[in-house]
Design an enzyme around this catalytic site. Structure first.
Site, PDB file in Angstrom:
ATOM      1  CB  ALA A  66      -0.901  -0.017   1.226  1.00 10.23           C
ATOM      2  N   GLY A 112       0.781  -5.045   1.044  1.00  6.59           N
ATOM      3  CA  GLY A 112      -0.475  -5.118   0.301  1.00  6.59           C
ATOM      4  C   GLY A 112      -0.306  -5.711  -1.089  1.00  6.59           C
ATOM      5  CD  GLU A 115      -1.916  -7.763   3.227  1.00  7.28           C
ATOM      6  OE1 GLU A 115      -1.611  -6.597   2.902  1.00  7.28           O
ATOM      7  OE2 GLU A 115      -2.390  -8.054   4.340  1.00  7.28           O
ATOM      8  CD  GLU A 135       2.339  -5.634   5.835  1.00  3.93           C
ATOM      9  OE1 GLU A 135       3.174  -6.533   6.102  1.00  3.93           O
ATOM     10  OE2 GLU A 135       1.544  -5.714   4.888  1.00  3.93           O
TER      11      GLU A 135
END
Ligand code: DAK
Length: 261
Positions: A66, A112, A115, A135
């Site tokens: 992200a 992300g 993911e 993260e």
């Protein structure tokens, strides 16, 4: 090929290909990029001409996570949730698409980005792929599904190892762990992913969608319930034209012509 803002869109026969294209930020999954990606994929899902979707990045990077720049000043827990709830739902909406989605991962698939690949139905990778959930290195945990989907894909030991240390897994390790189904040289990844997608596209579409739902369901329910659902889906396919066509074609020793009906 149409150039959307950050997602390149290509239709190649029955294949719908979405290519992440935000090279300066290593395809960081900003809110606008994820919004575009979801619109493209949901568009493919609704398009009768498309049978299989591919999500790819560049040779250097699938997606580096992200967008950290967008997240860094979100404020407290309540503010972060308010700002990101819709964003997070996009990973889940990708996981809920009806048609099969293959992730073609080369280079970094982090946070992300990993993911996103996990939200697809399966992953093919190049030899340069690197998967990770870094993260904890920036003070948070995975927020778009990895503690669940990665754990279900590779088991608790490796998922813990990756989520707690932030270290990366290379393509060979990812193949051994069952995170990816096949590994190719980077220069042929996309062509091989397309070949694989065309193989899927040549099969009976409703059967493929039922198989996808059933396999996905295996991770979310107990075996007995999964077996009941599988059986129901199996019988339901006898109400389709493609089942008649597929079995007749076999007996008549000819290639089937599937219509998705
Ligand atoms: N966000 C924003 N920019 C990024 C970025 C990212 N994730 N990753 C890289 N960039 C940018 C860099 O800032 C740099 O920009 P400039 O300085 O050139 O302007 C450019 O991309 C090139 O990056 P590097 O110079 O760092 O390139 P290197 O080859 O040296 O390193 C790297 C590549 C991938 C190892 C490194 O860039 C890196 O570590 N990137 C961050 C990886 C990371 O920590 N990813 C996880 C982010 S957290 C949720 C939804 C999603 C998520 C959570 C919640 N909900 C909606 C609730 C997901 C969270 C995450 O993914």
């Amino acid at each position: 090929m149409n150039a959307d803002w950050e997602v390149l869109v290509e239709k190649d026969g029955p294949l719908g290909i979405a290519t992440l294209s935000r090279p300066k930020a290593l395809n960081a999954l900003s809110m606008s990029l994820m919004k575009s990606l979801l619109e493209v994929l949901e568009g493919f899902d609704a398009d009768p001409a498309i049978r299989v979707m591919l999500v790819a990045g560049s040779e250097r990077v699938f997606a580096a996570g992200a967008d950290i720049g967008e997240m860094k000043d979100l404020g407290d827990e309540t503010a972060a949730e308010a700002a990101m709830a819709e964003h997070l739902a996009r990973w889940d909406r990708i996981a809920r698409l009806r048609k099969p989605v293959v992730a073609a991962v080369s280079g970094f698939a982090l946070g992300g980005g990993c993911e996103l690949a996990l939200a697809c139905d399966f992953i093919v990778a190049s030899e340069t792929a690197q998967f990770g959930q870094p993260e904890v290195l920036i003070g948070v945990i995975p927020g778009a599904g990895a503690t669940q989907r990665l754990t279900k894909a590779v088991g608790q030991a490796l998922a813990m190892d990756l989520c707690l240390t932030g270290r990366r897994l290379n393509a060979r390790e990812a193949l051994a762990a069952g995170l990816v189904s096949r590994v190719f040289a980077p220069e042929i990844l996309l062509e091989e992913a397309k070949k694989l997608a065309r193989l899927i596209a040549a099969t009976a579409p409703l059967a493929v969608q039922a198989a996808k739902r059933s396999v996905r369901g295996a991770l979310d329910c107990d075996t007995e319930a999964g077996l009941r659902a599988e059986r129901k889906a199996f019988y339901r396919l006898f109400g389709t034209t493609d089942q008649k066509e597929g079995m007749r074609a076999f007996v008549e020793k000819r290639a089937p012509v599937f219509k998705g009906e």
